[in-house]
Design a protein around this motif. Sequence first.
Motif, PDB file in Angstrom:
ATOM      1  N   ASP A 298       8.334  14.832  -6.187  1.00  0.00           N
ATOM      2  CA  ASP A 298       7.474  15.835  -6.812  1.00  0.00           C
ATOM      3  C   ASP A 298       8.073  16.281  -8.142  1.00  0.00           C
ATOM      4  O   ASP A 298       9.071  16.992  -8.184  1.00  0.00           O
ATOM      5  CB  ASP A 298       7.326  17.021  -5.857  1.00  0.00           C
ATOM      6  CG  ASP A 298       6.436  18.115  -6.413  1.00  0.00           C
ATOM      7  OD1 ASP A 298       5.770  17.876  -7.439  1.00  0.00           O
ATOM      8  OD2 ASP A 298       6.404  19.212  -5.833  1.00  0.00           O
ATOM      9  N   VAL A 299       7.462  15.851  -9.256  1.00  0.00           N
ATOM     10  CA  VAL A 299       7.960  16.170 -10.597  1.00  0.00           C
ATOM     11  C   VAL A 299       6.882  16.937 -11.354  1.00  0.00           C
ATOM     12  O   VAL A 299       5.692  16.703 -11.160  1.00  0.00           O
ATOM     13  CB  VAL A 299       8.338  14.873 -11.364  1.00  0.00           C
ATOM     14  CG1 VAL A 299       8.853  15.189 -12.754  1.00  0.00           C
ATOM     15  CG2 VAL A 299       9.374  14.075 -10.578  1.00  0.00           C
ATOM     16  N   ARG A 300       7.298  17.845 -12.215  1.00  0.00           N
ATOM     17  CA  ARG A 300       6.355  18.592 -13.047  1.00  0.00           C
ATOM     18  C   ARG A 300       6.632  18.306 -14.526  1.00  0.00           C
ATOM     19  O   ARG A 300       7.774  18.058 -14.909  1.00  0.00           O
ATOM     20  CB  ARG A 300       6.444  20.101 -12.756  1.00  0.00           C
ATOM     21  CG  ARG A 300       6.209  20.441 -11.286  1.00  0.00           C
ATOM     22  CD  ARG A 300       4.867  19.925 -10.791  1.00  0.00           C
ATOM     23  NE  ARG A 300       4.799  19.843  -9.339  1.00  0.00           N
ATOM     24  CZ  ARG A 300       4.238  20.770  -8.572  1.00  0.00           C
ATOM     25  NH1 ARG A 300       3.725  21.851  -9.117  1.00  0.00           N
ATOM     26  NH2 ARG A 300       4.199  20.601  -7.267  1.00  0.00           N
ATOM     27  N   ALA A 428      13.148   8.432 -18.348  1.00  0.00           N
ATOM     28  CA  ALA A 428      13.440   9.740 -17.760  1.00  0.00           C
ATOM     29  C   ALA A 428      14.802  10.294 -18.167  1.00  0.00           C
ATOM     30  O   ALA A 428      15.019  11.513 -18.119  1.00  0.00           O
ATOM     31  CB  ALA A 428      13.350   9.632 -16.242  1.00  0.00           C
ATOM     32  N   ASN A 429      15.737   9.451 -18.577  1.00  0.00           N
ATOM     33  CA  ASN A 429      17.102   9.899 -18.869  1.00  0.00           C
ATOM     34  C   ASN A 429      17.214  10.768 -20.109  1.00  0.00           C
ATOM     35  O   ASN A 429      18.210  11.481 -20.287  1.00  0.00           O
ATOM     36  CB  ASN A 429      18.014   8.681 -19.030  1.00  0.00           C
ATOM     37  CG  ASN A 429      17.553   7.754 -20.140  1.00  0.00           C
ATOM     38  OD1 ASN A 429      16.449   7.225 -20.083  1.00  0.00           O
ATOM     39  ND2 ASN A 429      18.373   7.552 -21.154  1.00  0.00           N
ATOM     40  N   ILE A 430      16.224  10.745 -21.001  1.00  0.00           N
ATOM     41  CA  ILE A 430      16.352  11.471 -22.272  1.00  0.00           C
ATOM     42  C   ILE A 430      16.095  12.968 -22.110  1.00  0.00           C
ATOM     43  O   ILE A 430      16.399  13.749 -23.020  1.00  0.00           O
ATOM     44  CB  ILE A 430      15.397  10.901 -23.342  1.00  0.00           C
ATOM     45  CG1 ILE A 430      13.923  11.193 -22.980  1.00  0.00           C
ATOM     46  CG2 ILE A 430      15.629   9.423 -23.539  1.00  0.00           C
ATOM     47  CD1 ILE A 430      12.940  10.815 -24.066  1.00  0.00           C
ATOM     48  N   TYR A 431      15.571  13.401 -20.972  1.00  0.00           N
ATOM     49  CA  TYR A 431      15.123  14.786 -20.837  1.00  0.00           C
ATOM     50  C   TYR A 431      16.229  15.753 -20.418  1.00  0.00           C
ATOM     51  O   TYR A 431      16.215  16.919 -20.802  1.00  0.00           O
ATOM     52  CB  TYR A 431      13.965  14.870 -19.831  1.00  0.00           C
ATOM     53  CG  TYR A 431      12.678  14.302 -20.364  1.00  0.00           C
ATOM     54  CD1 TYR A 431      11.739  15.105 -20.997  1.00  0.00           C
ATOM     55  CD2 TYR A 431      12.409  12.935 -20.267  1.00  0.00           C
ATOM     56  CE1 TYR A 431      10.563  14.586 -21.505  1.00  0.00           C
ATOM     57  CE2 TYR A 431      11.237  12.395 -20.775  1.00  0.00           C
ATOM     58  CZ  TYR A 431      10.322  13.222 -21.389  1.00  0.00           C
ATOM     59  OH  TYR A 431       9.161  12.695 -21.906  1.00  0.00           O
ATOM     60  N   PHE A 432      17.189  15.288 -19.619  1.00  0.00           N
ATOM     61  CA  PHE A 432      18.180  16.191 -19.040  1.00  0.00           C
ATOM     62  C   PHE A 432      18.950  17.005 -20.084  1.00  0.00           C
ATOM     63  O   PHE A 432      19.017  18.244 -19.972  1.00  0.00           O
ATOM     64  CB  PHE A 432      19.149  15.404 -18.151  1.00  0.00           C
ATOM     65  CG  PHE A 432      20.191  16.241 -17.476  1.00  0.00           C
ATOM     66  CD1 PHE A 432      19.878  17.046 -16.396  1.00  0.00           C
ATOM     67  CD2 PHE A 432      21.509  16.234 -17.923  1.00  0.00           C
ATOM     68  CE1 PHE A 432      20.831  17.819 -15.768  1.00  0.00           C
ATOM     69  CE2 PHE A 432      22.479  17.004 -17.299  1.00  0.00           C
ATOM     70  CZ  PHE A 432      22.145  17.799 -16.221  1.00  0.00           C
ATOM     71  N   LEU A 473      17.037  18.027  -9.963  1.00  0.00           N
ATOM     72  CA  LEU A 473      17.684  16.867  -9.356  1.00  0.00           C
ATOM     73  C   LEU A 473      17.171  15.564  -9.963  1.00  0.00           C
ATOM     74  O   LEU A 473      17.947  14.659 -10.268  1.00  0.00           O
ATOM     75  CB  LEU A 473      17.466  16.870  -7.843  1.00  0.00           C
ATOM     76  CG  LEU A 473      18.127  15.715  -7.082  1.00  0.00           C
ATOM     77  CD1 LEU A 473      19.640  15.708  -7.302  1.00  0.00           C
ATOM     78  CD2 LEU A 473      17.802  15.779  -5.596  1.00  0.00           C
ATOM     79  N   ALA A 474      15.864  15.468 -10.146  1.00  0.00           N
ATOM     80  CA  ALA A 474      15.295  14.262 -10.759  1.00  0.00           C
ATOM     81  C   ALA A 474      15.830  14.067 -12.173  1.00  0.00           C
ATOM     82  O   ALA A 474      16.164  12.944 -12.580  1.00  0.00           O
ATOM     83  CB  ALA A 474      13.772  14.351 -10.776  1.00  0.00           C
ATOM     84  N   LEU A 475      15.916  15.151 -12.936  1.00  0.00           N
ATOM     85  CA  LEU A 475      16.445  15.078 -14.299  1.00  0.00           C
ATOM     86  C   LEU A 475      17.908  14.628 -14.293  1.00  0.00           C
ATOM     87  O   LEU A 475      18.321  13.787 -15.103  1.00  0.00           O
ATOM     88  CB  LEU A 475      16.329  16.448 -14.976  1.00  0.00           C
ATOM     89  CG  LEU A 475      14.918  16.944 -15.294  1.00  0.00           C
ATOM     90  CD1 LEU A 475      14.942  18.434 -15.623  1.00  0.00           C
ATOM     91  CD2 LEU A 475      14.317  16.157 -16.448  1.00  0.00           C
ATOM     92  N   ALA A 476      18.686  15.197 -13.372  1.00  0.00           N
ATOM     93  CA  ALA A 476      20.111  14.881 -13.320  1.00  0.00           C
ATOM     94  C   ALA A 476      20.348  13.431 -12.889  1.00  0.00           C
ATOM     95  O   ALA A 476      21.188  12.727 -13.472  1.00  0.00           O
ATOM     96  CB  ALA A 476      20.817  15.843 -12.366  1.00  0.00           C
TER      97      ALA A 476
END
Length: 665
Positions: A298-300, A428-432, A473-476
């Motif tokens: 579940d991602v927003r 996805a890795n660029i957001y954290f 957690l998804a970001l990390a």
Amino acid sequence: MEISNESAKKPKRLTSVVWNHFERVRKAEICYAVCVHCNKKLSGSSNSGTTHLRNHLMRCLKRSNFDVSQLLAAKRRKKDSTISLTNISYDETQRKDEYIKPTMIKFDQDQKKDEIVTLGSSKFDQERSQSDLARMIILHGYPLDMVDHVGFKVFVKNLQPMFEVLPNNDIEFSCMEIYRKERQKVFEMINKIHGRINLSIKKWYSPENAEYLCLTAHYIDENWILQKKLTNFITLDSSHTEDLLSEVIMKCLTDWDIDGKLFALTFDDCSTDDDIVLKIKDQISQNRPLLSHGQIFDVRSASHILHSIVQDAIEALQEVIQKIQGSIRHVRSSQLIQTKFSEIALQVGIDSQKILVLDCPSRWNSTYYMLETALEYRSAFSLLQEHDPSCTSALTDTEWEWAAAITGYLKLFVEIINVLSSNKCPTANIYFPEICDIHIQLIDWCKSTDEFLSSMALKMKAKFDQYWSKCSLALAVAAILDPRFKMKLVEYYYSQIYGSTALDRIKEVSDGIKELFNAYSICSSMVDEGSVLPGSSLPSTNNDSRDRLKGFDKFLHETSQNQSLISDLDKYLEEPVFPRNCEFNVLNWWKVHTPRYPILSMMARDVLGTPMSTSSPELAFTNGGRVLDQSRSSLSPDTREALICTQDWLRLEPLRGSLSTLELH
């Protein structure tokens, strides 16, 4: 010696237009005219004239569906001279009867690569032309009723009189046929990929406030290229209540046969009812166990939360913004006041070259630029109030301080959104790191001694915390799977965010990625009913039932996986980080290192392909939702979905690093 006049004569020039289609051949004393279309030989003697050639040409070309009147209107050009289509002059003085030898062109992406259309010798195909027209309408978003426009009909008739312009309904039918063919291609493509599918779900609206649900599949293909395909564009009506949205989404997943391959769902809004996600999880879990207990499921959308907290800041400063807008309007109200303001600015030492302009209500970054420019002229505005009593929109010193502080906040958001939206490959890795920077700044802003600023920051942080609790957690995990960062980036940021409790939080992330990896190492070969991961020795469940060592295979798999595959993750984390440089491509890195980390690379493919944002670059700073244009919103639901989805599929360039995927205005 006397030369006779007859022998001194030059060969007579072939001036008739029909010689564009015949080759004159002389054999002995007989002259023939050979048709270039059918190779038939006719008399080519000058005494025979050209009437018989013209009559043959009319019959020959009509059999080939040529526009005879257009071809026969041309005159003979100089021998062996041609005019390229790229060099044609459209000057009105150009002779209408000049013959233009057409070049050879390729057309339509469905056409075979070696199929070449020669305009000078091709047959007119009504069916093919109708299909090309439908494809053009889909690709460029033209309204279907353009075929009924008088101007279009005149243009087509002048271009190709043999083309029969069909009514709106027939073109719609052609569009639906193209949709069905293209959908089958996309269906086969998606179901062939070995990785999992991530689904983004976003809301659209019509000018009449109708609601639509747009579903897009995101994945990393076998060449490690980030791809996305629009799968559904659903018209929501009064029957589609919040509690039924999960069923709508599930139906779309099952129609595409990707419910068993789903890895993550990305919703627009953090306020999306959690029950929707829970119901989808429950239905999918009946087919397969959820990886990592659904924590990354579940991602927003990051773009949505950034936009939401920016609106809180702008709303809090609204009265000050209105005063600044009034001051700018006053300065720009006359040339005299503008000249006076410029003189005052020079007197107080302002050397800015920026021009005072009002913001655009539909784009919040324009409000930031307006505030930034106004702050540079702060001293001039204050002095203008003393010299010009008609300036009634002056700000107090406190209001200027508020404006300066919030402009600083907005600057951070503009910079971060520019970084994210300009990335050509939004994995996805660029957001954290960007989201962590915002988190740290929000903590700092909440400590402000100014009650107005601190209360505003607390409201912003409350919204952010809701997002962070769902997505951290998804970001990390995505950042850890970037070999330039690994666990080190998590340790760096968490120590600043959590302080004394940082170690516990870091352990939660470490446990989370290990749990996810364990799920892949044990279950991934059995998720897709018998499929085997590359490098896995686990046999298919469809093996011969007489194989009495199947139990041994399962035992060997379960007892050896933890010994070898967990060390796969440990090996990756223990190795030094990859040097940071601007040319680094995380997908290329994983493509090269797949043999070294066979299971971890499968996990990386799914995690890095998760869409952390649902907004396209051109909508990053836009206020309000996505609005469908009038021509599309007036269509029937099935036709609307067909045109919008097919437009996405027909785009020529694959998503190699652009979010441009489909955003309609």
